[in-house]
Enzyme design. Structure first.
Site, PDB file in Angstrom:
ATOM      1  N   ASP A 218      17.121 -12.839  -9.732  1.00  0.00           N
ATOM      2  CA  ASP A 218      16.003 -12.592  -9.092  1.00  0.00           C
ATOM      3  C   ASP A 218      15.980 -11.849  -7.916  1.00  0.00           C
ATOM      4  O   ASP A 218      16.906 -12.390  -6.967  1.00  0.00           O
ATOM      5  CB  ASP A 218      14.731 -13.295  -9.405  1.00  0.00           C
ATOM      6  N   ASP A 219      15.001 -11.076  -7.100  1.00  0.00           N
ATOM      7  CA  ASP A 219      14.982 -10.817  -5.698  1.00  0.00           C
ATOM      8  C   ASP A 219      14.759 -11.937  -4.859  1.00  0.00           C
ATOM      9  O   ASP A 219      15.201 -11.713  -3.593  1.00  0.00           O
ATOM     10  CB  ASP A 219      14.310  -9.529  -5.647  1.00  0.00           C
TER      11      ASP A 219
ATOM     12  N   CYS B 240       4.456 -13.303   6.709  1.00  0.00           N
ATOM     13  CA  CYS B 240       4.891 -11.902   6.956  1.00  0.00           C
ATOM     14  C   CYS B 240       3.226 -11.824   7.832  1.00  0.00           C
ATOM     15  O   CYS B 240       2.283 -12.187   7.120  1.00  0.00           O
ATOM     16  CB  CYS B 240       4.863 -11.088   5.939  1.00  0.00           C
TER      17      CYS B 240
ATOM     18  N   TYR C 261      12.505  -5.780  -2.313  1.00  0.00           N
ATOM     19  CA  TYR C 261      11.606  -5.748  -3.571  1.00  0.00           C
ATOM     20  C   TYR C 261      10.712  -4.699  -3.573  1.00  0.00           C
ATOM     21  O   TYR C 261      10.489  -4.036  -4.615  1.00  0.00           O
ATOM     22  CB  TYR C 261      10.973  -7.027  -3.272  1.00  0.00           C
TER      23      TYR C 261
ATOM     24  N   CYS D  16      11.020  -2.897   7.534  1.00  0.00           N
ATOM     25  CA  CYS D  16      10.996  -4.268   6.821  1.00  0.00           C
ATOM     26  C   CYS D  16      12.040  -4.000   5.786  1.00  0.00           C
ATOM     27  O   CYS D  16      12.348  -3.347   4.970  1.00  0.00           O
ATOM     28  CB  CYS D  16       9.712  -4.560   6.121  1.00  0.00           C
TER      29      CYS D  16
ATOM     30  N   CYS E   1      10.640 -12.998   7.657  1.00  0.00           N
ATOM     31  CA  CYS E   1      10.226 -13.714   6.712  1.00  0.00           C
ATOM     32  C   CYS E   1      11.549 -14.562   6.237  1.00  0.00           C
ATOM     33  O   CYS E   1      11.326 -15.519   5.832  1.00  0.00           O
ATOM     34  CB  CYS E   1       9.792 -13.075   5.521  1.00  0.00           C
TER      35      CYS E   1
ATOM     36  N   GLY F 139       0.573  -0.805  -4.673  1.00  0.00           N
ATOM     37  CA  GLY F 139      -0.710  -1.408  -4.803  1.00  0.00           C
ATOM     38  C   GLY F 139      -1.376  -1.021  -5.942  1.00  0.00           C
ATOM     39  O   GLY F 139      -1.550   0.026  -6.229  1.00  0.00           O
TER      40      GLY F 139
ATOM     41  N   SER G  11      12.575  -6.710 -11.262  1.00  0.00           N
ATOM     42  CA  SER G  11      12.754  -6.731  -9.981  1.00  0.00           C
ATOM     43  C   SER G  11      14.109  -7.338  -9.788  1.00  0.00           C
ATOM     44  O   SER G  11      14.768  -6.785  -8.566  1.00  0.00           O
ATOM     45  CB  SER G  11      11.683  -7.778  -8.977  1.00  0.00           C
TER      46      SER G  11
ATOM     47  N   CYS H 238       0.656  -1.331  -0.059  1.00  0.00           N
ATOM     48  CA  CYS H 238       0.109  -0.102   0.006  1.00  0.00           C
ATOM     49  C   CYS H 238       0.853   1.166  -0.025  1.00  0.00           C
ATOM     50  O   CYS H 238       1.835   1.287   0.672  1.00  0.00           O
ATOM     51  CB  CYS H 238      -1.167   0.098   1.173  1.00  0.00           C
TER      52      CYS H 238
ATOM     53  N   ASN I  28      -1.065   1.758   5.488  1.00  0.00           N
ATOM     54  CA  ASN I  28       0.046   0.938   5.055  1.00  0.00           C
ATOM     55  C   ASN I  28       0.445  -0.081   6.039  1.00  0.00           C
ATOM     56  O   ASN I  28       0.824   0.468   7.076  1.00  0.00           O
ATOM     57  CB  ASN I  28       1.135   1.821   4.305  1.00  0.00           C
ATOM     58  N   GLY I  29       0.212  -1.321   5.838  1.00  0.00           N
ATOM     59  CA  GLY I  29       0.680  -2.156   6.901  1.00  0.00           C
ATOM     60  C   GLY I  29      -0.286  -3.410   7.272  1.00  0.00           C
ATOM     61  O   GLY I  29      -1.409  -3.536   6.311  1.00  0.00           O
TER      62      GLY I  29
END
Length: 462
Positions: free
Chosen positions: A344-345, A381, A242, A236, A435, A29, A283, A2, A103-104
């Site tokens: 890739d990430d 997460c 990413y 985070c 994560c 988002g 990414s 978000c 956002n969260g």
């Protein structure tokens, strides 16, 4: 994810600035977008499903005059992707009316929803965001105290913008899990999820909103208060890996540079004999650049991405569904016969990587070596990523070699936790990397209260 944005200005077109800021935050988002404005205390909100450019046009922006505006782009983690959950949400309470974007992800919304309902308060959405708005709206205390009291009730991650009468409000959880920056255009104050939004509208980046801080902007200017004691800083780290746009800065570090360093460190940790290094666009591009620089292997683009795919409300037919990944990627003929390193990430569920590897072999690649610029994602997460079920995570119960077999690669290596942390230029004690490590910065919800759709009616979530 978000994206959130807020501005208070007497002279500027706040709705138009919000529109362009949301454009810069579109990557955070793509499900819905919205803007709320206040003109002399009169609230107007426009929100709808779709991308920013699909929700707003010139005529609609001209119909949103005001001195204060907040905006939101949504990626759902609690509550389904439907109009009633689009933000900013508006809640008319006993003490005030609140428009709010979040956002969260809260880890205790069930208890708070039950309390509000028991108090006779009707909730019109199934997201955790309205819980925040309702708590502020029912509190008769002055606005800053009502926000601080609400913050003391919330658990989890939240970076919030709100509009109350002619006041812009912003606040952030005590661990600072999701980013939020304060900026300035002349004498006018703005807040945004990422600095790239401030750059786009010509705002100067002043600082990050502090963990546990509430700030409000009214006719007398900017005011701040430390509503909660700062907890352990836990930005985070997946924002570096990413989420965030490459041109944003997180805690003073440019995201693109951090991702290039991740690729460089990955080349040191997992060298390979190959002919070409290529990214999974977009990414994996910065890390692939870093990998090529440090390894000395030529960098090239072997996969072409259709950048118009994104999230779509039109499903492909059966034949296109079988083609699957070709909706987004297509290989170039020049990879035939080459030993390829693809960067890739992250790998979350594994299905996309497996399809990409097979596509490259089908195109004639002699070898496909997968390099991932983050550690294995092994734990869900609860703070704003739509993965609250360990069964969704391919690496949660597989070794690296089992993951290599799953994706069908010649070889597979991940960046170490230490290598990722080094690339961010931040100490490990200042980020959330649960994560990757299963070490969470906050108390977690009961296992039965994790489902994204848990507040949806049974018919809607079935």
């Amino acid at each position: 994810m978000c994206g959130v944005f807020g501005i208070r200005s007497i002279e500027r077109d706040v709705a138009r600035l919000s529109y362009f800021a949301l454009f810069a935050l579109q990557h955070r988002g793509q499900e819905s977008a919205g803007i709320a404005v206040s003109e002399g205390g009169r609230l107007t909100v426009l929100r709808d499903m779709g991308l920013v450019a699909q929700v707003f046009n010139e005529q609609q922006l001209q119909a949103l005059p005001g001195e204060v505006a907040i905006g939101h782009t949504r990626y759902s983690t609690t509550g389904g992707a439907h109009w009633s959950n689009a933000q900013p949400l508006v809640h008319h309470g006993r003490a005030r009316t609140v428009a709010l974007g979040h956002n969260g992800n809260l880890t205790n919304p069930g208890m708070l929803r039950d309390e509000l309902v028991a108090d006779g308060i009707r909730l019109g959405s199934t997201s955790d965001t309205e819980v925040i708005a309702a708590l502020v709206a029912r509190d008769p205390a002055p606005l800053p105290e009502a926000v601080a009291a609400t913050m003391r009730r919330l658990e989890g991650a939240y970076s919030v913008v709100a509009l109350v009468d002619e006041t812009l409000v912003a606040f952030r959880d005590a661990n600072g899990i999701r980013p939020l920056s304060l900026g300035r255009i002349g004498d006018d104050w703005v807040v945004a999820s990422e600095t790239c939004a401030l750059d786009l509208i010509g705002a100067e980046v002043v600082r990050d909103v502090r963990p546990g801080e509430v700030l409000w902007v009214d006719a007398n200017g900017l005011h701040t208060a430390q509503a909660l004691p700062e907890g352990r800083s836990a930005l985070c780290v997946f924002e570096h890996v990413y989420f965030a746009r490459p041109d944003s800065r997180l805690a003073g570090t440019e995201v693109h540079s951090a991702r290039v360093r991740m690729g460089m460190r990955l080349a040191e940790e997992a060298p390979v004999a190959a002919d070409v290094v290529m990214p999974i666009p977009d990414s994996g591009t910065p890390a692939a650049i870093g990998f090529a620089k440090r390894s000395g292997i030529a960098y090239d683009e072997g996969l072409i991405k259709n950048r118009y795919v994104g999230r779509t409300f039109i499903q492909p037919d059966e034949e296109l569904r079988r083609q699957g990944i070709r909706l987004k990627f297509n290989p170039l003929d020049e990879i035939s016969g080459l030993r390829c390193v693809i960067v890739d990430d992250s790998i979350v569920r594994g299905s996309t990587m497996r399809a990409l590897v097979q596509m490259l072999f089908d195109a004639g690649a002699a070898e496909v070596h997968v390099r991932i610029s983050s550690p294995p994602v092994v734990s869900p997460c609860f703070y704003g990523i739509d993965m609250a079920d360990e069964d969704q995570l391919a690496a949660a119960h597989r070794s690296v070699d089992e993951m290599r077999e799953l994706v069908g690669a010649t070889s597979l290596h991940y960046l170490s936790v230490a290598g990722m942390q080094w690339a961010t230029r931040m100490p490990g004690s200042s980020v959330c990397r649960a994560c990757f490590t299963r070490e969470y910065p906050t108390r977690l919800p009961e296992q039965g209260n994790l489902a994204k759709m848990r507040f949806e009616p049974a018919s809607a979530s079935a």
